[in-house]
Scaffold this active site. Structure first.
Site, PDB file in Angstrom:
ATOM      1  CB  CYS A   2      -0.878   0.039   1.238  1.00 55.80           C
ATOM      2  SG  CYS A   2      -1.964  -1.361   1.372  1.00 55.80           S
ATOM      3  NE  ARG A  27       4.588   1.744  -0.942  1.00 58.89           N
ATOM      4  CZ  ARG A  27       5.477   1.841   0.043  1.00 58.89           C
ATOM      5  NH1 ARG A  27       6.621   2.440  -0.170  1.00 58.89           N
ATOM      6  NH2 ARG A  27       5.217   1.360   1.233  1.00 58.89           N
ATOM      7  CD1 TRP A  74      -0.207  -5.555  -3.805  1.00 62.34           C
ATOM      8  CD2 TRP A  74      -0.008  -6.381  -1.733  1.00 62.34           C
ATOM      9  NE1 TRP A  74       0.339  -6.814  -3.897  1.00 62.34           N
ATOM     10  CE2 TRP A  74       0.463  -7.339  -2.641  1.00 62.34           C
ATOM     11  CE3 TRP A  74       0.002  -6.676  -0.369  1.00 62.34           C
ATOM     12  CZ2 TRP A  74       0.963  -8.565  -2.239  1.00 62.34           C
ATOM     13  CZ3 TRP A  74       0.505  -7.902   0.044  1.00 62.34           C
ATOM     14  CH2 TRP A  74       0.981  -8.830  -0.903  1.00 62.34           C
ATOM     15  CG  ASN A  98       1.971   0.136   4.048  1.00 61.80           C
ATOM     16  OD1 ASN A  98       1.630  -0.974   3.649  1.00 61.80           O
ATOM     17  ND2 ASN A  98       3.231   0.520   4.110  1.00 61.80           N
ATOM     18  N   GLY A  99       0.135  -1.801   5.903  1.00 67.43           N
ATOM     19  CA  GLY A  99       0.563  -2.780   6.901  1.00 67.43           C
ATOM     20  C   GLY A  99      -0.611  -3.597   7.410  1.00 67.43           C
ATOM     21  CD  GLU A 479      17.166 -12.159 -10.366  1.00 67.18           C
ATOM     22  OE1 GLU A 479      16.612 -12.505  -9.317  1.00 67.18           O
ATOM     23  OE2 GLU A 479      16.997 -11.047 -10.900  1.00 67.18           O
ATOM     24  CE  LYS A 483      14.159  -9.709 -11.417  1.00 66.86           C
ATOM     25  NZ  LYS A 483      14.323 -10.265 -10.086  1.00 66.86           N
ATOM     26  CD  GLU A 486       9.452 -11.120  -9.150  1.00 67.36           C
ATOM     27  OE1 GLU A 486      10.535 -10.912  -9.748  1.00 67.36           O
ATOM     28  OE2 GLU A 486       9.081 -10.448  -8.181  1.00 67.36           O
ATOM     29  CG  HIS A 502      19.972 -35.868  -6.390  1.00 69.69           C
ATOM     30  ND1 HIS A 502      20.378 -37.097  -5.925  1.00 69.69           N
ATOM     31  CD2 HIS A 502      21.114 -35.192  -6.690  1.00 69.69           C
ATOM     32  CE1 HIS A 502      21.706 -37.150  -5.920  1.00 69.69           C
ATOM     33  NE2 HIS A 502      22.167 -36.003  -6.384  1.00 69.69           N
ATOM     34  CE  LYS A 602      11.424  -2.117  -6.620  1.00 65.68           C
ATOM     35  NZ  LYS A 602      12.204  -3.138  -7.376  1.00 65.68           N
TER      36      LYS A 602
HETATM   37  O1  M6R Z   1      13.477  -4.547  -1.259  1.00 65.39           O
HETATM   38  P1  M6R Z   1      14.032  -5.921  -1.024  1.00 65.39           P
HETATM   39  O2  M6R Z   1      15.303  -6.175  -1.758  1.00 65.39           O
HETATM   40  O3  M6R Z   1      14.138  -6.265   0.427  1.00 65.39           O
HETATM   41  O4  M6R Z   1      12.940  -6.904  -1.646  1.00 65.39           O
HETATM   42  C1  M6R Z   1      13.087  -8.291  -1.546  1.00 65.39           C
HETATM   43  C2  M6R Z   1      12.127  -9.001  -2.457  1.00 65.39           C
HETATM   44  O5  M6R Z   1      10.809  -8.689  -2.119  1.00 65.39           O
HETATM   45  C3  M6R Z   1      12.370  -8.659  -3.930  1.00 65.39           C
HETATM   46  O6  M6R Z   1      13.672  -8.943  -4.321  1.00 65.39           O
HETATM   47  C4  M6R Z   1      11.397  -9.452  -4.816  1.00 65.39           C
HETATM   48  O7  M6R Z   1      11.685 -10.815  -4.788  1.00 65.39           O
HETATM   49  C5  M6R Z   1      11.447  -8.894  -6.242  1.00 65.39           C
HETATM   50  N1  M6R Z   1      10.114  -8.741  -6.742  1.00 65.39           N
HETATM   51  C6  M6R Z   1      12.239  -9.734  -7.173  1.00 65.39           C
HETATM   52  O8  M6R Z   1      12.206  -9.277  -8.492  1.00 65.39           O
END
Ligand code: M6R
Length: 607
Positions: A2, A27, A74, A98-99, A479, A483, A486, A502, A602
């Site tokens: 949020c 965010r 959010w 927020n939270g 990674e 990605k 995501e 395995h 974010k």
């Molecule tokens: O702001 P941060 O680096 O602490 O965030 C950690 C993760 O939430 C962040 O890396 C998330 O996995 C991304 N969406 C990856 O692309």
């Protein structure tokens, strides 16, 4: 997560609130709203979906008023409907939040017993109802705020507007960040400095447990004991001019094209030519005798930590444990006396990582933070901050911050190796040279980005994709898979290539894409035998390697993307680029919302 904004001054605020909310779009959110006070009466507009829906609602029924609050939501408690969108209103009170209010259910039950019925499923509305009840019972606004702060539990930030106080906003935070902005005859409050960037750069941050009374002339801040306190006003480094997509289609695309700058600026910060060598921040301990380093992070930042483990172990001969924050914070961790714990985060606000930092602090560890937002909570709570100089990262998918983190970590591993006497001057100079050469090599990769498009066209039809790597390429495989999941919503798994036999090999059948991250390094031969196993089962192999690696592989891979030759030490930093670019171009093929993928935020400031 949020986003919150609030403004009070001498000009209409509705449009300014929406502009600030746009700067918080990164965010992640799924509904939005604003409320203002006009002649002492609350008015609000809310809409499900993106901000243009709210703008349409405001065009149809404009909002006047020189004081207001705004929110991008959010969804956590209740779906993203108009009814659940903020601001929430109860009687004379309006709240954006927020939270998470952890004890909202308990308070909800008490309110219902008093015939006070919430209209939404949110935890936020409970705060509005509680405040309104306290006011009805005769409390002053300040008393009501104090009592609510004492009553609610959880990690949150909220801003409150009340009909009885047409010249005042109230703000409070516990764990979730909140910044107060100082203007000329007007004041602002927001989730971060970015939200307030074009309005003011004079920012102060509320501490945990603080709440504030904000008028057009200034703010009075109270700590969690209720004592009035001063919070320093600093000049934020965030500039409004930096925030835009330029000629790029997406922030993610722009930010990947900023990899060279992110790596270059970060390296320059730690290895400025005028220093004649590495100049790392002073540590409150001697790295030569450090017993153990614990690295904690979430998501992409945790992959940086995994790569750093290889570096610290091989170069500095330092025992390293890497953990994901959401597990670490609740584990009965055994941390050595005099140990150091390092927290890696782009935002510096991820709640799990922040709580893990505090958990390590309780166990007397020296606290280091690698963050991209210099004014973040983690930066403020750490003993030593190692900034990454990647600039604001807006796309939900973390890209350039990752390479910035890796450069900072490589410098630290090298510095500690020198201090521990575990690296020769020649090797040290070789690694620094390889790091210095990285921005140019990154630019070379970006120039050939379009060679990846046909591969991504192929991948976009896949149901599952496997990513494999060994050694420091293993976290790059993770990674790549993260990605792809995501932003293209394709199921992907990253594995240490040696683990394939395995279990995961059972997934490989005709046509399943297998992306193998395999620079010519000490693990290359073994990685290639894993590729052969995948191909023997019909896997379509995408090989990411250098000219030598591609030559050694022969014409066996279905696709090959040639990477510049580099020192294997820096290879994971360079190979982050093609795996991120693959996810981007695959998402373009699929037409997904690249910068704000569904369900994602974010900066994850809730559990
Ligand atoms: O702001 P941060 O680096 O602490 O965030 C950690 C993760 O939430 C962040 O890396 C998330 O996995 C991304 N969406 C990856 O692309």
């Amino acid at each position: 997560m949020c986003g919150i904004v609030g403004m009070i001054g001498n000009r209409p605020v509705a449009r300014l609130l929406v502009e600030s909310l746009k700067r918080l779009e990164y965010r992640g959110y799924d509904s939005a709203g604003v409320a203002t006070l006009v002649d002492g009466a609350l008015h609000r507009r809310r809409a499900a979906g993106k901000l243009f829906a709210l703008e349409t609602a405001l065009e149809a029924k404009p909002l006047a008023g020189d004081i207001g609050i705004g929110h991008t939501r959010w969804a956590t408690h209740g779906p993203p409907t108009v009814e659940n969108a903020h601001p929430h209103v109860a009687g004379k009170v309006s709240v954006v939040h927020n939270g998470i209010i952890e004890n909202h259910q308990e308070i909800r039950t008490e309110l219902v017993a008093l015939e006070i019925h919430p209209e939404s499923q949110t935890d936020t509305e409970i705060v509005a109802l509680l405040l309104n009840k306290l006011l009805d019972d005769g409390a002053t606004p300040e008393e009501a705020m104090r009592q609510v702060m004492a009553r609610v539990t959880g990690a949150f930030a909220f801003v409150v507007m009340m009909e009885d106080c047409p010249s005042t906003l109230f703000a409070a935070r516990r764990a979730s960040p909140l910044a107060i902005g100082y203007g000329e005859g007007e004041m602002f409050v927001g989730s971060d400095a970015l939200a307030l960037a074009p309005l003011t750069r004079r920012i102060s941050y509320l501490d945990d447990g603080d709440w504030a009374i904000i008028s057009a002339d200034g703010a009075r801040v109270f700590d969690h004991h209720g004592a009035e306190v001063e919070r320093a006003v600093t000049l934020s480094a965030v500039s409004g001019a930096l925030i835009g997509k330029g000629n790029y289609r997406h922030f993610m695309e722009k930010e990947m094209h900023e990899h060279p700058e992110a790596a270059g600026y970060t390296l320059f910060h730690y290895n400025h030519p005028s220093n004649g060598g590495l100049a790392m921040p002073e540590m409150p301990f001697d790295p030569a005798t450090l017993p153990k380093l614990t690295i904690v992070a979430a998501g992409t930042s945790s992959f940086s930590g995994m790569i750093a483990k290889y570096w610290f172990e091989s170069l500095a001969r330092l025992p390293v444990e890497v953990d994901i924050a959401s597990e670490f914070r609740y584990r009965d961790t055994v941390l050595p006396e005099g140990g150091a714990a390092m927290f890696i985060s782009q935002s510096g606000e991820s709640l799990d990582t922040l709580m893990a930092l505090r958990h390590a602090r309780e166990q007397d560890q020296h606290i280091l933070a690698i963050v991209n937002v210099p004014e973040s909570t983690m930066a403020r709570e750490a003993d030593v901050v190692l900034p990454t100089l990647a600039g604001p990262e807006i796309g939900v998918a973390s890209t350039k911050a990752f390479t910035g983190q890796l450069v900072a970590l490589a410098c630290l591993a090298l510095d500690w190796a020198e201090k521990r006497g575990t690296v020769t001057p020649e090797r040290s100079a070789g690694i620094l040279k390889a790091l210095e050469h990285l921005p140019v090599q990154m630019a070379e990769v970006l120039e050939r980005e379009h060679d990846l498009v046909p591969i991504c066209h192929d991948l976009s039809h896949a149901r599952d994709v496997l990513y494999l790597g060994r050694g420091t390429s293993f976290p790059i495989a993770l990674e790549g898979a993260l990605k792809l999941k995501e932003i293209s919503y394709i199921h992907a798994e990253g594995y240490a290539a040696g683990e394939m036999k395995h279990g995961p090999i059972a997934l490989i059948e005709d046509g399943v894409p297998v992306v193998i991250v395999a620079p010519s390094d000490q693990w290359f031969e073994k990685a290639i035998s894993n590729v052969t196993e995948a191909m023997a089962r019909g896997g379509r192999v995408v090989l990411l390697s250098d000219s030598d690696g591609i030559a050694r592989m022969g014409n066996d891979a279905t696709w090959a993307f040639e990477m510049p030759d580099c020192d294997p030490f820096v290879a994971p930093i360079l190979y982050a680029l093609p795996v991120q670019l693959i996810s981007y171009h695959t998402a373009l093929e699929k037409g997904t919302d690249v910068d704000q993928p569904r369900n994602l935020a974010k900066s994850v400031t809730v559990e």
